[in-house]
Motif scaffolding. Structure first.
Motif, PDB file in Angstrom:
ATOM      1  N   TRP A 108       0.847  -1.188   0.000  1.00 44.53           N
ATOM      2  CA  TRP A 108       0.000   0.000   0.000  1.00 44.53           C
ATOM      3  C   TRP A 108       0.889   1.248   0.000  1.00 44.53           C
ATOM      4  CZ3 TRP A 108      -4.965   0.659  -0.939  1.00 44.53           C
ATOM      5  CH2 TRP A 108      -5.606   1.831  -0.548  1.00 44.53           C
ATOM      6  N   THR A 109       0.774   2.080  -1.041  1.00 43.89           N
ATOM      7  CA  THR A 109       1.668   3.222  -1.231  1.00 43.89           C
ATOM      8  C   THR A 109       1.082   4.496  -0.615  1.00 43.89           C
ATOM      9  OG1 THR A 109       0.674   3.780  -3.368  1.00 43.89           O
ATOM     10  CG2 THR A 109       2.500   2.206  -3.374  1.00 43.89           C
ATOM     11  N   GLU A 110       1.913   5.494  -0.535  1.00 48.99           N
ATOM     12  CA  GLU A 110       1.481   6.796  -0.010  1.00 48.99           C
ATOM     13  C   GLU A 110       0.464   7.449  -0.944  1.00 48.99           C
ATOM     14  OE1 GLU A 110       3.401  11.082   1.441  1.00 48.99           O
ATOM     15  OE2 GLU A 110       4.700   9.424   0.797  1.00 48.99           O
ATOM     16  N   THR A 111       0.637   7.244  -2.238  1.00 48.33           N
ATOM     17  CA  THR A 111      -0.324   7.778  -3.207  1.00 48.33           C
ATOM     18  C   THR A 111      -1.704   7.175  -3.003  1.00 48.33           C
ATOM     19  OG1 THR A 111       1.461   8.022  -4.828  1.00 48.33           O
ATOM     20  CG2 THR A 111      -0.804   8.082  -5.662  1.00 48.33           C
ATOM     21  N   GLN A 112      -1.752   5.865  -2.779  1.00 46.19           N
ATOM     22  CA  GLN A 112      -3.026   5.211  -2.517  1.00 46.19           C
ATOM     23  C   GLN A 112      -3.640   5.688  -1.202  1.00 46.19           C
ATOM     24  OE1 GLN A 112      -1.401   1.188  -2.887  1.00 46.19           O
ATOM     25  NE2 GLN A 112      -2.757   0.808  -4.630  1.00 46.19           N
ATOM     26  N   GLU A 113      -2.789   5.916  -0.195  1.00 51.26           N
ATOM     27  CA  GLU A 113      -3.288   6.416   1.097  1.00 51.26           C
ATOM     28  C   GLU A 113      -3.871   7.820   0.944  1.00 51.26           C
ATOM     29  OE1 GLU A 113      -4.353   6.382   4.996  1.00 51.26           O
ATOM     30  OE2 GLU A 113      -3.593   4.716   3.779  1.00 51.26           O
ATOM     31  N   ASN A 114      -3.226   8.656   0.148  1.00 56.56           N
ATOM     32  CA  ASN A 114      -3.751  10.003  -0.099  1.00 56.56           C
ATOM     33  C   ASN A 114      -5.087   9.940  -0.843  1.00 56.56           C
ATOM     34  OD1 ASN A 114      -1.528  11.206   1.103  1.00 56.56           O
ATOM     35  ND2 ASN A 114      -0.388  11.338  -0.816  1.00 56.56           N
ATOM     36  N   LYS A 115      -5.192   9.006  -1.757  1.00 56.66           N
ATOM     37  CA  LYS A 115      -6.449   8.847  -2.485  1.00 56.66           C
ATOM     38  C   LYS A 115      -7.546   8.331  -1.561  1.00 56.66           C
ATOM     39  CE  LYS A 115      -8.360   7.032  -6.789  1.00 56.66           C
ATOM     40  NZ  LYS A 115      -8.090   6.249  -8.023  1.00 56.66           N
ATOM     41  N   HIS A 116      -7.178   7.428  -0.644  1.00 54.91           N
ATOM     42  CA  HIS A 116      -8.144   6.933   0.340  1.00 54.91           C
ATOM     43  C   HIS A 116      -8.623   8.074   1.233  1.00 54.91           C
ATOM     44  CE1 HIS A 116     -10.213   4.183   2.938  1.00 54.91           C
ATOM     45  NE2 HIS A 116      -9.430   4.449   3.971  1.00 54.91           N
ATOM     46  N   ASP A 117      -7.722   8.946   1.603  1.00 51.38           N
ATOM     47  CA  ASP A 117      -8.081  10.120   2.393  1.00 51.38           C
ATOM     48  C   ASP A 117      -9.022  11.024   1.608  1.00 51.38           C
ATOM     49  OD1 ASP A 117      -7.340  11.704   4.930  1.00 51.38           O
ATOM     50  OD2 ASP A 117      -7.024  13.167   3.342  1.00 51.38           O
ATOM     51  N   LYS A 118      -8.758  11.179   0.319  1.00 49.64           N
ATOM     52  CA  LYS A 118      -9.613  11.986  -0.547  1.00 49.64           C
ATOM     53  C   LYS A 118     -11.012  11.383  -0.669  1.00 49.64           C
ATOM     54  CE  LYS A 118      -9.755  13.831  -5.269  1.00 49.64           C
ATOM     55  NZ  LYS A 118      -9.055  13.833  -6.591  1.00 49.64           N
ATOM     56  N   ILE A 119     -11.087  10.053  -0.751  1.00 55.23           N
ATOM     57  CA  ILE A 119     -12.378   9.373  -0.841  1.00 55.23           C
ATOM     58  C   ILE A 119     -13.198   9.609   0.432  1.00 55.23           C
ATOM     59  CG2 ILE A 119     -13.490   7.102  -0.941  1.00 55.23           C
ATOM     60  CD1 ILE A 119     -11.126   6.192  -2.701  1.00 55.23           C
ATOM     61  N   CYS A 120     -12.555   9.486   1.583  1.00 56.10           N
ATOM     62  CA  CYS A 120     -13.242   9.695   2.860  1.00 56.10           C
ATOM     63  C   CYS A 120     -13.739  11.132   2.984  1.00 56.10           C
ATOM     64  CB  CYS A 120     -12.322   9.349   4.022  1.00 56.10           C
ATOM     65  SG  CYS A 120     -11.918   7.597   4.139  1.00 56.10           S
ATOM     66  N   LYS A 121     -12.916  12.089   2.542  1.00 53.67           N
ATOM     67  CA  LYS A 121     -13.337  13.489   2.564  1.00 53.67           C
ATOM     68  C   LYS A 121     -14.530  13.723   1.632  1.00 53.67           C
ATOM     69  CE  LYS A 121      -8.889  15.562   3.794  1.00 53.67           C
ATOM     70  NZ  LYS A 121      -7.759  16.423   3.358  1.00 53.67           N
ATOM     71  N   ALA A 122     -14.532  13.058   0.481  1.00 51.23           N
ATOM     72  CA  ALA A 122     -15.648  13.199  -0.457  1.00 51.23           C
ATOM     73  C   ALA A 122     -16.930  12.626   0.138  1.00 51.23           C
ATOM     74  CB  ALA A 122     -15.311  12.498  -1.771  1.00 51.23           C
ATOM     75  N   ILE A 123     -16.832  11.509   0.848  1.00 52.61           N
ATOM     76  CA  ILE A 123     -18.006  10.905   1.486  1.00 52.61           C
ATOM     77  C   ILE A 123     -18.568  11.835   2.555  1.00 52.61           C
ATOM     78  CG2 ILE A 123     -18.799   8.994   2.927  1.00 52.61           C
ATOM     79  CD1 ILE A 123     -16.755   7.219   1.481  1.00 52.61           C
ATOM     80  N   ILE A 124     -17.687  12.397   3.375  1.00 54.45           N
ATOM     81  CA  ILE A 124     -18.129  13.304   4.442  1.00 54.45           C
ATOM     82  C   ILE A 124     -18.710  14.583   3.847  1.00 54.45           C
ATOM     83  CG2 ILE A 124     -17.299  14.756   6.327  1.00 54.45           C
ATOM     84  CD1 ILE A 124     -15.352  12.500   7.006  1.00 54.45           C
ATOM     85  N   GLN A 125     -18.098  15.079   2.782  1.00 46.58           N
ATOM     86  CA  GLN A 125     -18.612  16.278   2.130  1.00 46.58           C
ATOM     87  C   GLN A 125     -20.011  16.031   1.562  1.00 46.58           C
ATOM     88  OE1 GLN A 125     -16.235  17.660  -1.149  1.00 46.58           O
ATOM     89  NE2 GLN A 125     -17.198  19.664  -1.192  1.00 46.58           N
ATOM     90  N   THR A 126     -20.219  14.865   0.967  1.00 43.06           N
ATOM     91  CA  THR A 126     -21.543  14.515   0.451  1.00 43.06           C
ATOM     92  C   THR A 126     -22.568  14.430   1.579  1.00 43.06           C
ATOM     93  OG1 THR A 126     -20.514  13.253  -1.340  1.00 43.06           O
ATOM     94  CG2 THR A 126     -22.833  12.812  -0.885  1.00 43.06           C
ATOM     95  N   LYS A 127     -22.145  13.848   2.698  1.00 48.17           N
ATOM     96  CA  LYS A 127     -23.017  13.766   3.870  1.00 48.17           C
ATOM     97  C   LYS A 127     -23.383  15.159   4.378  1.00 48.17           C
ATOM     98  CE  LYS A 127     -23.022  12.115   8.655  1.00 48.17           C
ATOM     99  NZ  LYS A 127     -22.213  11.469   9.729  1.00 48.17           N
ATOM    100  N   GLN A 128     -22.415  16.054   4.446  1.00 50.02           N
ATOM    101  CA  GLN A 128     -22.666  17.412   4.915  1.00 50.02           C
ATOM    102  C   GLN A 128     -23.575  18.169   3.949  1.00 50.02           C
ATOM    103  OE1 GLN A 128     -18.691  18.952   5.361  1.00 50.02           O
ATOM    104  NE2 GLN A 128     -18.447  18.151   7.433  1.00 50.02           N
ATOM    105  N   GLN A 129     -23.351  18.001   2.658  1.00 52.08           N
ATOM    106  CA  GLN A 129     -24.192  18.677   1.670  1.00 52.08           C
ATOM    107  C   GLN A 129     -25.636  18.182   1.741  1.00 52.08           C
ATOM    108  OE1 GLN A 129     -22.125  17.911  -2.017  1.00 52.08           O
ATOM    109  NE2 GLN A 129     -20.717  19.631  -1.750  1.00 52.08           N
ATOM    110  N   THR A 130     -25.807  16.878   1.964  1.00 49.78           N
ATOM    111  CA  THR A 130     -27.150  16.331   2.114  1.00 49.78           C
ATOM    112  C   THR A 130     -27.829  16.893   3.353  1.00 49.78           C
ATOM    113  OG1 THR A 130     -26.399  14.274   1.065  1.00 49.78           O
ATOM    114  CG2 THR A 130     -28.485  14.200   2.255  1.00 49.78           C
ATOM    115  N   SER A 131     -27.071  16.997   4.448  1.00 48.08           N
ATOM    116  CA  SER A 131     -27.611  17.557   5.682  1.00 48.08           C
ATOM    117  C   SER A 131     -27.992  19.023   5.510  1.00 48.08           C
ATOM    118  CB  SER A 131     -26.584  17.406   6.812  1.00 48.08           C
ATOM    119  OG  SER A 131     -27.055  17.973   8.005  1.00 48.08           O
ATOM    120  N   GLU A 132     -27.146  19.787   4.807  1.00 45.18           N
ATOM    121  CA  GLU A 132     -27.439  21.197   4.552  1.00 45.18           C
ATOM    122  C   GLU A 132     -28.660  21.349   3.650  1.00 45.18           C
ATOM    123  OE1 GLU A 132     -23.891  22.767   2.917  1.00 45.18           O
ATOM    124  OE2 GLU A 132     -22.772  22.697   4.816  1.00 45.18           O
TER     125      GLU A 132
END
Length: 213
Positions: A108-132
């Motif tokens: 598991w590379t650092e690039t993949q970890e950064n992408k995983h972090d980006k995916i989690c942020k996108a999920i949370i952002q979608t959740k926040q937008q739905t709540s708003e």
């Protein structure tokens, strides 16, 4: 007056920092929960946001095949949801086990970890937008109840008419297809481009009418 402005700026800065910290904590918690799924989420995320030009065709093909099978076998609503629940339950149990067994975590590379972090942020952002969006809907209902009542009634009547005219299976197919395509349309900027074009067209129409008057 200066003291009031400075205190306001400081309070806004503190609020932003607390919000960022809460968001980072939420991302960290989500990453821990999805740790067993991270190898699967990478290609799935790439597929949903259309990192390749042929990904929309793949998504359309998958959804189309699923609905052709539903149309052919004609399962009941209860059977359909039961099968969907079985697939989710099996995937929730088997995917983390298979990932930990067959995939080497040391690769598991650092690039993949950064992408995983980006995916989690996108999920949370979608959740926040739905709540708003839901909060805006509730605020619209509370502040303008008459307009809310008329708007919701008209929308529901139109949807009821569409559901009576269009076959339910075909309508469900288009709804599911639209939901699946939404992340890619948003990520590629297609939705923003269409909105800007419509707003510009509306401005041009209003400008022409004002000139005539």
């Amino acid at each position: 007056m200066v003291d009031v402005v400075e205190s306001t700026v400081k309070s806004e800065s503190i609020y932003r920092k607390s919000t960022d910290m809460a968001c980072q904590e939420e991302v960290r918690n989500l990453k821990n929960k999805l740790d067993g799924w991270k190898q699967v989420l990478q290609p799935l995320y790439s597929l949903l946001i259309w990192e390749q030009t042929y990904y929309p065709a793949i998504l359309t093909g998958i959804i189309t095949v699923i609905f052709i099978l539903l149309w052919y076998f004609e399962p009941s609503v209860l059977t359909t949801f039961s099968l969907l629940g079985i697939v989710i339950c099996v995937a929730d149990y088997a995917v983390p086990i298979m990932c930990s067994t067959f995939l080497d975590a040391s690769k598991w590379t650092e690039t993949q970890e950064n992408k995983h972090d980006k995916i989690c942020k996108a999920i949370i952002q979608t959740k926040q937008q739905t709540s708003e969006l839901w909060s805006s809907f509730v605020q619209f209902r509370d502040t303008m109840p008459k307009l809310y009542f008329v708007s919701v009634l008209v929308i529901l009547l139109v949807l009821a008419w569409i559901g009576n005219v269009v076959d339910s299976m075909l309508l469900t197919y288009f709804i599911v297809l639209a939901v699946v395509m939404l992340p890619g349309l948003k990520h590629q900027g297609i939705i923003q481009k269409l909105i800007c074009q419509r707003v510009q067209q509306l401005k041009n129409i209003l400008g022409q009418k004002l000139k005539k008057n």
